[in-house]
Design a protein around this motif. Sequence first.
Motif, short mmCIF file in Angstrom:
data_model
loop_
_atom_site.label_atom_id
_atom_site.label_comp_id
_atom_site.label_asym_id
_atom_site.label_seq_id
_atom_site.Cartn_x
_atom_site.Cartn_y
_atom_site.Cartn_z
N UNK A 79 0.81 -1.22 0.00
CA UNK A 79 0.00 0.00 0.00
C UNK A 79 0.84 1.27 0.00
N UNK A 80 0.23 2.30 -0.56
CA UNK A 80 0.74 3.66 -0.48
C UNK A 80 -0.45 4.51 -0.03
N UNK A 81 -0.80 4.42 1.26
CA UNK A 81 -2.03 5.06 1.74
C UNK A 81 -2.00 6.58 1.63
N UNK A 82 -3.20 7.13 1.43
CA UNK A 82 -3.37 8.57 1.31
C UNK A 82 -4.45 9.02 2.30
N UNK A 83 -4.43 10.29 2.67
CA UNK A 83 -5.52 10.79 3.53
C UNK A 83 -6.87 10.49 2.89
N UNK A 104 -5.53 9.70 8.03
CA UNK A 104 -5.44 11.16 7.89
C UNK A 104 -4.04 11.58 7.43
N UNK A 105 -3.06 10.64 7.52
CA UNK A 105 -1.72 10.97 7.06
C UNK A 105 -0.89 9.70 6.93
N UNK A 106 -0.13 9.61 5.84
CA UNK A 106 0.92 8.59 5.73
C UNK A 106 2.17 9.24 6.28
N UNK A 107 2.76 8.66 7.30
CA UNK A 107 3.91 9.26 7.97
C UNK A 107 5.23 9.01 7.25
N UNK A 108 5.20 8.24 6.15
CA UNK A 108 6.38 8.03 5.34
C UNK A 108 7.37 7.03 5.88
N UNK A 109 7.03 6.38 6.99
CA UNK A 109 7.94 5.42 7.61
C UNK A 109 7.29 4.05 7.82
N UNK A 110 6.23 3.79 7.06
CA UNK A 110 5.50 2.53 7.24
C UNK A 110 4.44 2.61 8.32
N UNK A 111 4.14 3.84 8.76
CA UNK A 111 3.04 4.05 9.71
C UNK A 111 2.08 5.08 9.12
N UNK A 112 0.86 5.02 9.60
CA UNK A 112 -0.15 6.01 9.23
C UNK A 112 -0.74 6.60 10.49
N UNK A 139 3.63 -1.66 7.78
CA UNK A 139 4.72 -2.40 7.14
C UNK A 139 5.38 -3.32 8.16
N UNK A 140 5.69 -4.54 7.76
CA UNK A 140 6.28 -5.52 8.69
C UNK A 140 7.58 -5.03 9.29
N UNK A 153 -5.96 -1.48 2.91
CA UNK A 153 -6.59 -0.17 2.73
C UNK A 153 -7.56 -0.21 1.57
N UNK A 154 -8.69 0.46 1.76
CA UNK A 154 -9.64 0.69 0.69
C UNK A 154 -9.53 2.13 0.24
N UNK A 155 -9.42 2.34 -1.06
CA UNK A 155 -9.30 3.69 -1.61
C UNK A 155 -10.65 4.13 -2.17
#
Length: 161
Positions: A79-83, A104-112, A139-140, A153-155
Motif C-alpha cells: 500500500x501507499x495510503x493517502x488521507x 489522515x496521514x501517511x507518515x512516510x515510515x511505514x506508519x499512518x 509495514x512488517x 486499505x480501501x481507496x
Amino acid sequence: MKTKREVFVETAIAEIGTKENPPESNKVKYNNKNGQPWCGYFVMWCAKQAKVKMPNVVYTPAGVAAFQGIGQWSNAETAMPKPGDIVFFDFPGGERTDHVGIVIKDNGDGTVTTVEGNTSEAGSQSNGGEVLQKIRAYKKKNRKKLPVYVSGFGAIRWEKQ
C-alpha cells in the motif's frame, strides 16, 4: 473550496474525543444508539456528513470484499495510503478484519496516522468506546516499534465524487 476528501478527513478529526456514555456500551450517535460495535458506523457517518460515496464498511469483512470487488483494495505491504483512505485491521482474538478507521496521514515510515471510532488508548482496540487519533504500523519492518495489525486499505474513488 475544499475537496470532499478534505471535508471527509476534517469531519473525522473533529470527532476525536467523542466517547460512549457508559453504562450504555456501543450507544452513540454514529449507530443511532443501536448498541452495535460502531467503528464502521463511525466511518460511514463521516462519509455521510461529507457527502462521500463509498462501500459500506459497517460489517468490516464485507467492507474489505466491497473494496476488493471494485479494484480499490491494497494489502498492507504494497500500500501507499493517502488521507481519506479506509484502513482495515485484524486484531488478535477477534473476527478476521474486526476494525476500521480513516487515514489522515501517511507518515512516510511505514506508519499512518488514523482516526478511529470505538477504540481506546490502552483497552480494546476494536471495541473501546472512543474516537481517537492513532499511529498504526502497516509495514512488517515496523514490528519492533509497533505491532502491525493493519490488513489493508480501501481507496475511495475521489474522481467520482
